[in-house]
Motif scaffolding. Structure first.
Motif, PDB file in Angstrom:
ATOM      1  N   VAL A   1       0.948  -1.173  -0.103  1.00  0.00           N
ATOM      2  CA  VAL A   1       0.135  -0.164   0.010  1.00  0.00           C
ATOM      3  C   VAL A   1       0.946   1.144   0.137  1.00  0.00           C
ATOM      4  N   PRO A   2       0.738   2.180  -1.002  1.00  0.00           N
ATOM      5  CA  PRO A   2       1.684   3.463  -1.056  1.00  0.00           C
ATOM      6  C   PRO A   2       1.723   4.255   0.266  1.00  0.00           C
ATOM      7  N   GLU A   3       2.693   4.800   0.669  1.00  0.00           N
ATOM      8  CA  GLU A   3       2.612   5.381   1.950  1.00  0.00           C
ATOM      9  C   GLU A   3       2.366   6.947   1.700  1.00  0.00           C
ATOM     10  N   ASP A   4       1.573   7.342   2.575  1.00  0.00           N
ATOM     11  CA  ASP A   4       1.208   8.679   2.444  1.00  0.00           C
ATOM     12  C   ASP A   4       2.323   9.493   3.145  1.00  0.00           C
ATOM     13  N   PRO A   5       3.095  10.430   2.186  1.00  0.00           N
ATOM     14  CA  PRO A   5       4.062  11.169   3.067  1.00  0.00           C
ATOM     15  C   PRO A   5       3.745  12.033   3.939  1.00  0.00           C
ATOM     16  N   GLY A   6       2.586  12.475   4.245  1.00  0.00           N
ATOM     17  CA  GLY A   6       2.098  13.477   5.492  1.00  0.00           C
ATOM     18  C   GLY A   6       2.416  14.783   5.188  1.00  0.00           C
ATOM     19  N   ARG A   7       2.622  14.990   3.793  1.00  0.00           N
ATOM     20  CA  ARG A   7       2.534  16.511   3.595  1.00  0.00           C
ATOM     21  C   ARG A   7       1.310  16.957   3.686  1.00  0.00           C
ATOM     22  N   LEU A   8       0.210  16.754   3.301  1.00  0.00           N
ATOM     23  CA  LEU A   8      -1.008  17.146   3.322  1.00  0.00           C
ATOM     24  C   LEU A   8      -1.993  16.840   4.327  1.00  0.00           C
ATOM     25  N   SER A   9      -2.921  17.818   4.609  1.00  0.00           N
ATOM     26  CA  SER A   9      -3.954  17.382   5.505  1.00  0.00           C
ATOM     27  C   SER A   9      -5.256  17.256   4.285  1.00  0.00           C
ATOM     28  N   TYR A  10      -6.251  16.626   4.794  1.00  0.00           N
ATOM     29  CA  TYR A  10      -7.478  16.460   4.039  1.00  0.00           C
ATOM     30  C   TYR A  10      -8.807  16.767   4.483  1.00  0.00           C
ATOM     31  N   ARG A  11      -9.612  17.253   3.565  1.00  0.00           N
ATOM     32  CA  ARG A  11     -11.019  17.639   4.016  1.00  0.00           C
ATOM     33  C   ARG A  11     -12.034  17.020   3.190  1.00  0.00           C
ATOM     34  N   PRO A  12     -12.937  16.489   3.735  1.00  0.00           N
ATOM     35  CA  PRO A  12     -13.964  15.663   2.936  1.00  0.00           C
ATOM     36  C   PRO A  12     -14.604  16.891   1.814  1.00  0.00           C
ATOM     37  N   ALA A  13     -14.698  16.635   0.506  1.00  0.00           N
ATOM     38  CA  ALA A  13     -15.171  17.648  -0.284  1.00  0.00           C
ATOM     39  C   ALA A  13     -16.805  17.711   0.018  1.00  0.00           C
TER      40      ALA A  13
END
Length: 276
Positions: free
Chosen positions: A122-134
Motif C-alpha cells: 500500500v503506498p505510503e502517505d508522505p504526510g505533507r497534506l491535510s485532507y478535508r471531505p469534499a
C-alpha cells in the motif's frame, strides 16, 4: 425492451434502471444487434453507448446506432472498447469497430487501464497534506478546485469539454458525477498544504474515479500524496481490486500510478460521436 437483452446484460440494465442510470426507452434492438445508453447518475443525460452488441453484421449495427442516436436526440456520446495489452479494435473487435465508424464515430483517444490488487504494498502517505471531505466543503470551493485542475490538463476529455462547454460547465458536471459515486461520503477529499488547496482525489467503491493537482502546486509530486491517500482509503476498506484509467499521453499521471504499485492490465479505446 430490457427483456430483449441476454444475460448478464439484462440484469445489469435492470440494476442500472433501479439506480436511475438507464431507461427502457434508451434501449434499442434491430435483428441481432442491441444497444443501450447509460448516464453516470440519476437525472443526468446519457453519455455512454452501453451494452452494445453489434451482432455479426456491422452494417445492421451501424443502422441501429444511427437510428437510436436520432431517436435520442443526442448531440454527443462516447463508447469505450477495453482490450488486453497488445490488442486493437480494428483487428480484435472488427465488427464493433466497423459498426461504430459506419455510424459516424471516431476513435480519438487511447487510455491505460490500471489495477492495484490487495496483497500488494500500500503506498505510503508522505504526510505533507491535510485532507478535508469534499462534501463538507462549500460546493463553490470544490468547483473552484475543479476549474483550476482543468487548466493545462493533459486529459483529453477535459480538453474537449473546455473547448466546447467551458471550465465552469465541466467542473459542475464533474462535481455532480463525483458526489454521486458509490462509496463512503468522506472518501472524496481535497488535499491542503496549510490553507492552500493542492488538489483532490475521489475514490469510489472500486476505483480512483478522479485525481488532479492545481497548476500552482504541480511539479512537486503531490499527485503521489493524493494517490496514496485514495489507494490507502480503499485498501483499508477491504477493496480487493482498485482500478483506474488515464490517457496514454498523460505520462505524469500514468507514472504516478505505476509508482504507487498499479499495473497496466489493458487499453481502453474511446470513440466519440458528435451530431453533425
Amino acid at each position: 425492451m430490457f427483456d430483449e437483452f441476454p444475460e448478464p446484460a439484462r440484469s445489469q440494465l435492470a440494476a442500472a434502471f433501479d439506480e436511475g442510470r438507464t431507461r427502457p426507452e434508451w434501449a434499442f434492438t434491430q435483428g441481432q444487434a442491441r444497444v443501450a445508453f447509460w448516464a453516470p447518475f440519476r437525472d443526468a443525460e446519457p453519455v455512454v453507448v452501453w451494452q452494445f452488441e453489434p451482432g455479426p453484421d456491422p452494417g445492421a449495427a451501424s443502422a441501429l446506432l444511427r437510428r437510436s442516436l436520432q431517436t435520442m436526440g443526442l448531440s454527443k456520446i462516447i463508447h469505450d472498447i477495453s482490450l488486453q495489452p497488445g490488442l486493437t479494435p480494428v483487428v480484435d473487435r472488427a465488427v464493433e469497430h466497423q459498426a461504430l465508424v459506419g455510424a459516424g464515430f471516431a476513435m480519438e483517444v487511447e487510455r491505460l487501464l490500471l489495477e492495484w490488487q490487495a496483497g500488494s504494498d500500500v503506498p505510503e502517505d508522505p504526510g505533507r497534506l491535510s485532507y478535508r471531505p469534499a462534501r463538507r466543503l462549500p460546493t463553490a470551493d470544490v468547483l473552484d478546485v475543479l476549474v483550476r485542475i482543468s487548466q493545462g490538463s493533459l486529459d483529453y476529455d477535459t480538453q474537449v469539454e473546455l473547448a466546447t462547454a467551458g471550465a465552469e460547465h465541466e467542473a459542475r458536471w464533474m462535481y455532480d458525477d463525483l458526489v454521486n459515486r458509490k462509496g463512503k461520503p468522506d472518501w472524496f477529499v481535497v488535499g491542503y498544504l496549510g490553507d492552500s488547496p493542492v488538489g483532490l482525489v475521489a475514490p469510489d467503491d472500486h476505483s480512483i474515479a478522479y485525481i488532479g493537482v492545481v497548476p500552482e502546486h504541480r511539479g512537486h509530486g503531490y499527485v503521489n500524496d493524493l494517490l496514496a491517500r485514495g489507494t490507502r482509503t480503499l485498501a483499508e476498506a477491504g477493496v480487493q481490486r482498485v482500478v483506474a484509467a488515464t490517457d496514454v499521453a498523460n505520462t505524469p499521471t500514468a507514472a504516478a500510478f505505476l509508482r504507487a504499485g498499479y499495473s497496466e492490465v489493458g487499453r481502453l479505446f474511446r470513440y466519440y460521436w458528435r451530431a453533425p
